[in-house]
Scaffold this motif. Structure first.
Motif, PDB file in Angstrom:
ATOM      1  N   GLY A 127      33.496 -33.180  26.854  1.00  0.00           N
ATOM      2  CA  GLY A 127      34.803 -33.817  27.043  1.00  0.00           C
ATOM      3  C   GLY A 127      35.290 -33.596  28.464  1.00  0.00           C
ATOM      4  O   GLY A 127      35.284 -32.466  28.963  1.00  0.00           O
ATOM      5  N   GLY A 128      35.713 -34.645  29.132  1.00  0.00           N
ATOM      6  CA  GLY A 128      36.112 -34.547  30.527  1.00  0.00           C
ATOM      7  C   GLY A 128      37.313 -33.664  30.767  1.00  0.00           C
ATOM      8  O   GLY A 128      37.484 -33.112  31.853  1.00  0.00           O
ATOM      9  N   ASN A 129      38.172 -33.504  29.761  1.00  0.00           N
ATOM     10  CA  ASN A 129      39.395 -32.719  29.952  1.00  0.00           C
ATOM     11  C   ASN A 129      39.241 -31.265  29.506  1.00  0.00           C
ATOM     12  O   ASN A 129      40.211 -30.515  29.467  1.00  0.00           O
ATOM     13  CB  ASN A 129      40.556 -33.366  29.194  1.00  0.00           C
ATOM     14  N   LEU A 130      38.019 -30.846  29.149  1.00  0.00           N
ATOM     15  CA  LEU A 130      37.776 -29.469  28.737  1.00  0.00           C
ATOM     16  C   LEU A 130      36.999 -28.728  29.816  1.00  0.00           C
ATOM     17  O   LEU A 130      36.070 -29.279  30.412  1.00  0.00           O
ATOM     18  CB  LEU A 130      36.970 -29.439  27.423  1.00  0.00           C
ATOM     19  N   LEU A 131      37.372 -27.470  30.055  1.00  0.00           N
ATOM     20  CA  LEU A 131      36.684 -26.655  31.049  1.00  0.00           C
ATOM     21  C   LEU A 131      35.823 -25.605  30.356  1.00  0.00           C
ATOM     22  O   LEU A 131      36.275 -24.930  29.426  1.00  0.00           O
ATOM     23  CB  LEU A 131      37.702 -25.964  31.964  1.00  0.00           C
ATOM     24  N   TRP A 132      34.566 -25.458  30.790  1.00  0.00           N
ATOM     25  CA  TRP A 132      33.590 -24.565  30.179  1.00  0.00           C
ATOM     26  C   TRP A 132      34.109 -23.126  30.082  1.00  0.00           C
ATOM     27  O   TRP A 132      34.150 -22.543  28.999  1.00  0.00           O
ATOM     28  CB  TRP A 132      32.284 -24.621  30.978  1.00  0.00           C
ATOM     29  N   LYS A 133      34.535 -22.563  31.209  1.00  0.00           N
ATOM     30  CA  LYS A 133      34.955 -21.154  31.213  1.00  0.00           C
ATOM     31  C   LYS A 133      36.198 -20.923  30.373  1.00  0.00           C
ATOM     32  O   LYS A 133      36.344 -19.888  29.726  1.00  0.00           O
ATOM     33  CB  LYS A 133      35.195 -20.685  32.655  1.00  0.00           C
ATOM     34  N   ARG A 134      37.093 -21.901  30.356  1.00  0.00           N
ATOM     35  CA  ARG A 134      38.322 -21.724  29.589  1.00  0.00           C
ATOM     36  C   ARG A 134      38.110 -21.958  28.104  1.00  0.00           C
ATOM     37  O   ARG A 134      38.983 -21.643  27.297  1.00  0.00           O
ATOM     38  CB  ARG A 134      39.407 -22.662  30.122  1.00  0.00           C
TER      39      ARG A 134
ATOM     40  N   PRO B 114      17.389 -27.158  23.280  1.00  0.00           N
ATOM     41  CA  PRO B 114      18.191 -27.933  24.232  1.00  0.00           C
ATOM     42  C   PRO B 114      18.379 -27.188  25.543  1.00  0.00           C
ATOM     43  O   PRO B 114      18.351 -25.952  25.581  1.00  0.00           O
ATOM     44  CB  PRO B 114      19.525 -28.115  23.491  1.00  0.00           C
ATOM     45  N   LYS B 115      18.575 -27.925  26.630  1.00  0.00           N
ATOM     46  CA  LYS B 115      18.795 -27.325  27.940  1.00  0.00           C
ATOM     47  C   LYS B 115      20.220 -26.779  28.041  1.00  0.00           C
ATOM     48  O   LYS B 115      21.139 -27.324  27.447  1.00  0.00           O
ATOM     49  CB  LYS B 115      18.552 -28.351  29.041  1.00  0.00           C
ATOM     50  N   CYS B 116      20.352 -25.712  28.793  1.00  0.00           N
ATOM     51  CA  CYS B 116      21.668 -25.111  28.994  1.00  0.00           C
ATOM     52  C   CYS B 116      22.410 -25.879  30.090  1.00  0.00           C
ATOM     53  O   CYS B 116      22.036 -25.827  31.260  1.00  0.00           O
ATOM     54  CB  CYS B 116      21.521 -23.643  29.386  1.00  0.00           C
ATOM     55  N   VAL B 117      23.422 -26.609  29.685  1.00  0.00           N
ATOM     56  CA  VAL B 117      24.253 -27.357  30.631  1.00  0.00           C
ATOM     57  C   VAL B 117      25.676 -26.813  30.510  1.00  0.00           C
ATOM     58  O   VAL B 117      26.368 -27.075  29.526  1.00  0.00           O
ATOM     59  CB  VAL B 117      24.237 -28.870  30.330  1.00  0.00           C
ATOM     60  N   LYS B 118      26.085 -26.054  31.488  1.00  0.00           N
ATOM     61  CA  LYS B 118      27.385 -25.368  31.399  1.00  0.00           C
ATOM     62  C   LYS B 118      28.526 -26.303  31.789  1.00  0.00           C
ATOM     63  O   LYS B 118      29.246 -26.069  32.761  1.00  0.00           O
ATOM     64  CB  LYS B 118      27.362 -24.113  32.260  1.00  0.00           C
ATOM     65  N   LYS B 119      28.668 -27.327  30.981  1.00  0.00           N
ATOM     66  CA  LYS B 119      29.718 -28.316  31.222  1.00  0.00           C
ATOM     67  C   LYS B 119      30.109 -28.924  29.883  1.00  0.00           C
ATOM     68  O   LYS B 119      29.248 -29.322  29.089  1.00  0.00           O
ATOM     69  CB  LYS B 119      29.208 -29.399  32.172  1.00  0.00           C
ATOM     70  N   CYS B 120      31.392 -28.993  29.612  1.00  0.00           N
ATOM     71  CA  CYS B 120      31.866 -29.561  28.352  1.00  0.00           C
ATOM     72  C   CYS B 120      31.608 -31.071  28.314  1.00  0.00           C
ATOM     73  O   CYS B 120      31.684 -31.756  29.342  1.00  0.00           O
ATOM     74  CB  CYS B 120      33.357 -29.308  28.173  1.00  0.00           C
TER      75      CYS B 120
END
Length: 353
Positions: free
Chosen positions: A216-223, A208-214
């Protein structure tokens, strides 16, 4: 005249070798296309009183060829140079260890230890073994029940870890967990949830491609990231391996898989018959001794519960069966981001950095 005969002989020999080489290649091709599960293998094991384990035609691989099964075996050995520069953990022999140990009961509050997952049609075992062990250790050390994302490690570690669905190295996986962390499963779920959607499952799934985005709209990748403190190896000694699991929780192990392993149903596995097909990484969660007196390791596989003993297997302990005691990799969970979670829940708590 003699030179003519010599030329004729050399031409004949070259042709003969080419034909036999092609035949050998053809036989290999036939082998790869044959079913991985063979009644003859199961019969040979089940009729052998010295085998110590029971074989069966496991539903998980009922339609798999040898080639398709091989693709699941994604454990790659790390170079000797890298291994020598990695910390090797040992434990003092003063620690008294129980004769039987099962992490599922030792830390019964940790639901992730008893989960059996499915890597689908991707050689991502190296990523499963690392992520599953780390999430278990978060619960054991910090009393935090979380499920972490295999997909993050599989897709985003890139060339550092290896080749994604075509295999990777556990040591580099743990280094990724230390340096980059891994998000939660909720943020980035595993890509192969439904299995193969096309006849014959060919070709195998691409990484799979690396997409650094959750998702779920209310979740943040870094957090959503959770980290390991470091990456280390455990000394290839049964006592040190047991002590590590007993003190810190499950570890990732790699071993060589032979044809007969696909047929495992119950008992204490040891290689009986068949060719070596590749390396596989799994999670080691305990040990014990069977009623027949065979010392064993207890491991959780990621081939779903229709394979083996409800998804688990035992393998002979103390003799380095299939190299099971050679490659033990782990890391301790980090408090990084966990502190943020605590302050988010209760802003009145005073946390010093």
């Amino acid at each position: 005249m003699s030179s003519t005969l010599l030329l004729f002989f050399l031409a004949f020999s070259s042709s003969f070798l080419q034909i036999n080489g092609a035949e050998a290649e053809h036989l290999t091709s036939l082998k790869l296309k044959s079913p991985i599960l063979q009644e003859s293998i199961a019969k040979q094991i089940n009729e052998n009183p010295e085998a110590g384990w029971e074989a069966a035609i496991n539903p998980r691989f009922s339609n798999f060829t040898v080639a398709q099964f091989k693709r699941l075996l994604g454990f790659k050995k790390t170079s000797r140079k890298e291994l020598t520069s990695t910390p090797v953990i040992t434990h003092p022999k003063s620690l008294k260890l129980p004769k039987h140990f099962d992490a599922r009961t030792a830390w019964s509050q940790c639901s992730t230890i008893g989960r059996i997952l499915d890597q689908g049609h991707c050689g991502s075992c190296w990523a499963f073994g690392a992520v599953e062990s780390l999430q278990d250790r978060f619960c054991i050390h910090f009393d935090v029940n979380i499920t972490l994302s295999v997909n993050d490690l599989l897709a985003c570690c890139g060339f550092l870890c290896g080749d994604g669905c075509d295999g990777g190295e556990p040591l580099y996986a743990w280094r990724y967990l230390s340096n980059h962390g891994v998000v939660t499963e909720e943020c980035n779920p595993y890509f192969d949830q439904i299995g193969c959607a096309h006849p014959g499952c060919e070709p195998a799934y691409q990484t799979p491609k690396c997409v650094k985005k959750c998702v779920g709209g209310n979740l943040l990748w870094k957090r959503s990231k959770h980290y390991s403190v470091s990456a280390y190896r455990v000394k290839s000694d049964p006592y040190d391996i047991m002590a590590e699991v007993y003190k810190n929780g499950p570890v990732e192990v790699g071993f060589t898989v032979y044809e007969d392993f696909a047929h495992y149903k119950s008992g204490v596995y040891k290689h009986i018959t068949g060719f070596a097909l590749g390396g596989h990484a799994v999670k080691l969660i305990g040990w014990g001794t069977s009623d027949d007196g065979d010392d064993y390791w207890l491991l959780a596989n990621q081939w779903n519960r229709s394979w083996g003993d409800d998804g688990y297997f035992k393998i002979k302990r103390g003799t380095n069966e299939c190299g099971i005691e050679d490659d033990i990799t782990a890391g301790l969970p980090s408090t990084k981001n966990l502190i943020r979670e605590v302050t988010d829940m209760d802003t009145d708590i005073d946390v010093s950095f």
